[in-house]
Design a protein around this motif. Structure first.
Motif, PDB file in Angstrom:
ATOM      1  N   SER A 111       0.948  -1.089  -0.141  1.00 24.34           N
ATOM      2  CA  SER A 111      -0.027  -0.036   0.003  1.00 24.34           C
ATOM      3  C   SER A 111       0.862   1.156  -0.051  1.00 24.34           C
ATOM      4  CB  SER A 111      -0.889  -0.050   1.254  1.00 24.34           C
ATOM      5  OG  SER A 111      -0.306   0.451   2.187  1.00 24.34           O
ATOM      6  N   VAL A 116       2.953   1.315  -3.499  1.00 30.00           N
ATOM      7  CA  VAL A 116       2.155   1.703  -4.821  1.00 30.00           C
ATOM      8  C   VAL A 116       1.565   2.994  -4.417  1.00 30.00           C
ATOM      9  CG1 VAL A 116       0.096   1.036  -6.161  1.00 30.00           C
ATOM     10  CG2 VAL A 116       1.788  -0.910  -5.194  1.00 30.00           C
ATOM     11  N   GLY A 117       1.136   3.394  -3.342  1.00 22.98           N
ATOM     12  CA  GLY A 117       0.551   4.604  -3.104  1.00 22.98           C
ATOM     13  C   GLY A 117       1.483   5.501  -3.268  1.00 22.98           C
ATOM     14  N   SER A 177       7.379  -0.292  -7.727  1.00 23.76           N
ATOM     15  CA  SER A 177       6.008  -0.664  -6.983  1.00 23.76           C
ATOM     16  C   SER A 177       5.137  -1.455  -7.899  1.00 23.76           C
ATOM     17  CB  SER A 177       5.384   0.516  -6.759  1.00 23.76           C
ATOM     18  OG  SER A 177       4.841   1.160  -7.871  1.00 23.76           O
ATOM     19  N   SER A 206       3.889  -5.235  -7.363  1.00 23.25           N
ATOM     20  CA  SER A 206       2.397  -5.787  -7.468  1.00 23.25           C
ATOM     21  C   SER A 206       2.345  -6.919  -8.512  1.00 23.25           C
ATOM     22  CB  SER A 206       1.591  -4.329  -7.986  1.00 23.25           C
ATOM     23  OG  SER A 206       1.738  -3.783  -6.851  1.00 23.25           O
ATOM     24  N   ALA A 236      -3.171   0.579  -4.429  1.00 23.40           N
ATOM     25  CA  ALA A 236      -2.613   0.927  -3.165  1.00 23.40           C
ATOM     26  C   ALA A 236      -3.820   1.083  -2.010  1.00 23.40           C
ATOM     27  CB  ALA A 236      -2.229   2.466  -3.305  1.00 23.40           C
ATOM     28  N   GLU A 237      -5.126   1.458  -2.389  1.00 19.20           N
ATOM     29  CA  GLU A 237      -6.325   1.549  -1.303  1.00 19.20           C
ATOM     30  C   GLU A 237      -6.800   0.162  -1.256  1.00 19.20           C
ATOM     31  OE1 GLU A 237      -7.948   4.132   0.221  1.00 19.20           O
ATOM     32  OE2 GLU A 237      -6.240   5.418  -0.294  1.00 19.20           O
ATOM     33  N   HIS A 263      -4.555  -0.940   1.962  1.00 14.31           N
ATOM     34  CA  HIS A 263      -4.046   0.107   3.035  1.00 14.31           C
ATOM     35  C   HIS A 263      -4.420  -0.196   4.387  1.00 14.31           C
ATOM     36  CE1 HIS A 263      -7.922   2.155   4.679  1.00 14.31           C
ATOM     37  NE2 HIS A 263      -8.560   1.511   3.449  1.00 14.31           N
ATOM     38  N   ALA A 287      -2.222   4.118   2.362  1.00 14.14           N
ATOM     39  CA  ALA A 287      -2.022   4.396   0.853  1.00 14.14           C
ATOM     40  C   ALA A 287      -2.159   6.015   0.873  1.00 14.14           C
ATOM     41  CB  ALA A 287      -3.151   3.728   0.116  1.00 14.14           C
TER      42      ALA A 287
END
Length: 260
Positions: free
Chosen positions: A32, A35-36, A153, A157, A233-234, A237, A242
């Motif tokens: 999170s 990627v965020g 990132s 993933s 990301a969300e 989280h 995120a």
């Protein structure tokens, strides 16, 4: 040399992210944040660097047209890889889309679709490094730094998704690690080749064309950020980790844009 050096560093970030996915097996919290952060960095990059440069080099109508075209091209790629049927997990159309995908499967597994789409994304991002280096080395450095973070990132993933698919399939595939490194290496190679093309073939075009290309890249990156990075990301989280990472990435690029 600046263009190729930046492209090489950004390209190496993808297999590095794949290796991290293999070695670390990143937690949802780490994903999170990573990627965020990438999403925030890309948002800041096209908000403070790419679109302003597009407007500086060309006119408002040209920049708008380039953004729409870049957004539309990546959107069409997304539709194509999903056989023209897409719906969010909570959408009322989701059951219909799932039935369609059982009859007409997407072009590959979820990880294959994501990795292939990311490889095409790298073509756009690599062009931005090459063209940016020809126009303004400072812009190229900021864009390359953003892409480095993004590539690490996204590769993490992709690695996590491949490992998850392998686990669900009961180990039927021979080597998830080989798939992870193969895809992430292809992603890096796509970026390096397109950066070289951007520098040698497109970097010395007229200002209006370069402005259009900057806007086109911003449109494609915008689509991928809001449809891929931010939702990813969300989904991982914890206590809005995120959102905090997205905000931090955005601020980092804002500061760098003012300092360089």
């Amino acid at each position: 040399m600046i263009a190729l050096g930046l492209a090489l560093i950004a390209a190496a970030a993808s297999p590095l992210g794949g290796a991290l996915a293999i070695w670390l097996k990143p937690s949802s919290m780490l994903l999170s944040v990573a990627v965020g952060l990438a999403g925030g960095v890309l948002l800041g990059t096209f908000a403070f660097e790419m679109l302003p440069k597009a407007l500086e080099l060309s006119s408002l109508p040209v920049a708008v047209a380039g953004f729409i075209l870049g957004f539309g091209l990546v959107y069409l790629l997304d539709l194509y890889t999903n056989r023209w049927w897409m719906a969010g997990p909570e959408a009322s159309q989701r059951p219909k889309v799932k039935r369609m995908h059982r009859r007409i499967r997407p072009h590959g597994s979820n990880s294959t679709v994501l990795a292939a789409g990311t490889s095409v994304e790298e073509l756009i991002e690599g062009l931005m490094i090459g063209i940016g280096a020809a126009f303004d080395p400072g812009t190229a450095i900021i864009v390359a730094a953003a892409i480095c973070i993004d590539n690490v990132s996204e590769a993490m993933s992709i690695g996590e998704l491949i490992q998850k698919e392998e686990s669900e399939e009961g180990g039927e595939r021979s080597s998830p690690n080989r798939r992870i490194m193969g895809w992430t290496s292809l992603i890096g190679a796509s970026l390096f080749v397109s950066a070289a093309v951007g520098w040698f073939l497109l970097g010395h075009l007229g200002e209006t064309v370069r402005g259009f290309l900057f806007a086109l890249g911003a449109g494609g990156m915008f689509y991928l950020t809001v449809t891929d990075l931010v939702p990813e990301a969300e989904s991982h989280h914890f206590q809005q980790s995120a959102a905090a990472a997205i905000g931090a990435g955005f601020l980092v690029i804002m500061v760098l844009s003012e300092l360089m």
